[in-house]
Design an enzyme around this catalytic site. Structure first.
Site, PDB file in Angstrom:
ATOM      1  N   ARG A  30      85.479  77.331-106.429  1.00 30.81           N
ATOM      2  CA  ARG A  30      84.917  77.802-107.710  1.00 30.81           C
ATOM      3  C   ARG A  30      85.955  78.633-108.474  1.00 30.81           C
ATOM      4  O   ARG A  30      85.629  79.673-109.067  1.00 30.81           O
ATOM      5  CB  ARG A  30      83.653  78.640-107.496  1.00 30.81           C
ATOM      6  CG  ARG A  30      82.568  77.984-106.698  1.00 30.81           C
ATOM      7  CD  ARG A  30      81.813  76.906-107.460  1.00 30.81           C
ATOM      8  NE  ARG A  30      80.674  76.459-106.684  1.00 30.81           N
ATOM      9  CZ  ARG A  30      80.717  75.424-105.813  1.00 30.81           C
ATOM     10  NH1 ARG A  30      81.834  74.732-105.641  1.00 30.81           N
ATOM     11  NH2 ARG A  30      79.618  75.085-105.156  1.00 30.81           N
TER      12      ARG A  30
ATOM     13  N   SER B 231      73.931  79.105-109.717  1.00 34.16           N
ATOM     14  CA  SER B 231      74.217  80.152-108.723  1.00 34.16           C
ATOM     15  C   SER B 231      74.806  81.363-109.430  1.00 34.16           C
ATOM     16  O   SER B 231      75.772  81.231-110.171  1.00 34.16           O
ATOM     17  CB  SER B 231      75.240  79.657-107.708  1.00 34.16           C
ATOM     18  OG  SER B 231      74.780  78.478-107.109  1.00 34.16           O
TER      19      SER B 231
ATOM     20  N   GLU C 124      79.543  84.739-110.163  1.00 33.52           N
ATOM     21  CA  GLU C 124      80.223  83.467-110.470  1.00 33.52           C
ATOM     22  C   GLU C 124      80.386  83.201-111.971  1.00 33.52           C
ATOM     23  O   GLU C 124      81.476  82.832-112.404  1.00 33.52           O
ATOM     24  CB  GLU C 124      79.461  82.304-109.807  1.00 33.52           C
ATOM     25  CG  GLU C 124      80.167  80.981-109.993  1.00 33.52           C
ATOM     26  CD  GLU C 124      79.427  79.818-109.352  1.00 33.52           C
ATOM     27  OE1 GLU C 124      79.402  79.752-108.115  1.00 33.52           O
ATOM     28  OE2 GLU C 124      78.894  78.981-110.086  1.00 33.52           O
TER      29      GLU C 124
END
Ligand code: FAD
Ligand code: NAP
Length: 333
Positions: free
Chosen positions: A162, A234, A329
């Protein structure tokens, strides 16, 4: 160019920020001119795709440039590969489905991820054991400091979990205009994730369309649709801890969900948050989703600061209980 433009419908958390100036660019020259103008006028620049990985905490005092460049082209290569290029404003899911229909395989596990093709390299989007870096070839981006187009190879993108150079040294420096992938003409399915293998176990020899459909069905069953319940997927990355810390935690919590990782052991952040009792907790209109504790949802009327307050409470609690830091995130503005 619009002024004092509401961004509520441009971000999937449905947060109520405004942009002093707003431009939707569907031509490359238009994007380049806008970037040049922002540089000359010293306006801060916020580059926007589908707004599905953003937390807007304030009104934006500069130019919000929404990338809407369209078009997909391809070039067959020798052997089993085909090179496929998509303009940055193409819908990611639409692109995945287009590739599938053309017989260009590899991206099926990444079906139904919201947002644009241009944002996909920013965090090297991933799901069900596949990341874009597995099929990425190169991208083109406008360098905001010079206005020139620049190419990035896979190595130059510095992809990680990520993560990419566009979240680190290249943050806020490049506007991605096109991404090129190398895809297979003969399917090779990735069924490494248990949930996927199980969903397809009734088929003797599943094909890429079955895989795509299974991913879509699993996601629809588990994840809130941002159009119904605003969210950014998320909210935290899965933390990677040392073998030593993992062993200690596993002794204390034998049911801990964790997976091997090149840098140690990856813990399922959703499990930690659920175990700590946060599922369903609501604060200031923001709630921890009932079906997946990793997702924060806007139940109505929440502001960016409300989202960050709940996220901060969760981070502090997970640190105190498990000694594990959770990293946010999405990009916070
Ligand atoms: P935006 O939110 O508009 O922007 C995100 C960041 O990228 C910002 O910093 C923005 O400035 C920058 N950016 C956007 N476009 C460009 C461009 N052309 N050039 C330079 N910078 C740009 N992510 C995963 O990795 N895996 C998943 O499985 C996943 N599932 C999700 C499920 C749901 C329900 C939701 C809401 C989100 C999910 N996400 C997932 C997160 C998100 O969809 C991805 O990160 C997606 O790539 C964001 O695309 P976007 O166009 O909406 O980007
Ligand atoms: P899940 O299947 O319930 O799994 C929970 C976690 O365990 C996931 O985060 C996943 O890590 C990890 N995991 C499961 N099987 C694994 C395996 N075989 N090897 C390594 N790690 C494994 O997850 P979910 O919530 O339903 O999501 C399914 C997939 O979609 C996941 O890959 C997830 O990352 C992705 N997704 C991402 C977002 C986002 O916004 N980033 C939102 C929704 C879904 P990973 O997350 O590292 O894969």
């Amino acid at each position: 160019m619009e002024t004092n433009r509401a961004l509520r419908d441009e971000n999937t958390l449905h947060l109520p920020a405004r942009a002093l100036r707003f431009l939707r660019a569907d031509q490359l020259d238009q994007a380049r001119e806008a970037i040049e103008l922002a540089r000359e006028q010293r306006w801060p620049l916020l580059v926007l795709g589908g707004g599905s990985n953003l937390v807007l905490t304030r009104d934006f005092p500069g130019l919000c440039l929404q990338i809407a460049l369209a078009g997909i082209s391809h070039r067959p290569l020798d052997g089993e590969w085909v090179e496929v290029s998509a303009a940055a404003g193409e819908s990611w899911h639409g692109f995945v489905e287009h590739c599938l229909m053309q017989g260009w395989y590899g991206l099926e596990n990444l079906a139904l991820i919201p947002g644009t093709v241009g944002a996909s390299p920013i965090q090297n989007i991933g799901a069900y054991g596949v990341e874009i870096k597995d099929f990425f070839h190169e991208l083109e981006a406008i360098d905001r400091t010079t206005g020139k187009l620049r190419r990035f190879t896979r190595a130059q993108c510095g992809f990680g979990y990520r993560d990419s150079v566009f979240k680190r040294d290249g943050r806020d420096r490049y506007v991605i205009t096109q991404v090129t992938f190398r895809l297979r003409r003969k399917p090779r399915l990735n069924l490494a994730y248990g949930a996927l293998a199980q969903a397809l176990s009734h088929l003797e020899s599943p094909g890429p369309r079955d895989l795509f459909n299974a991913v879509v069905a699993l996601r629809r069953a588990k994840l809130p649709d941002p159009a119904q319940l605003p969210n950014v997927g998320s909210f935290f990355k899965n933390p990677v801890v040392s073998e030593g810390q993992f062993s200690q935690l596993k002794t204390q919590y034998p049911e801990l969900v964790a997976f091997p990782d090149p840098k140690g052991v990856k813990l399922a952040a959703g499990w930690l948050i659920e175990k700590a009792g946060w599922k369903g907790v609501c604060d200031g209109g923001v709630a921890v989703h009932e079906a997946q504790a990793l997702v924060l949802v806007n139940r109505g009327g929440a502001r960016g600061e409300d989202v960050l307050r709940l996220a901060g409470r969760i981070q502090a609690d997970i640190q105190a209980r498990f000694g594990v830091g959770l990293e946010i995130e999405p990009r916070v503005y």
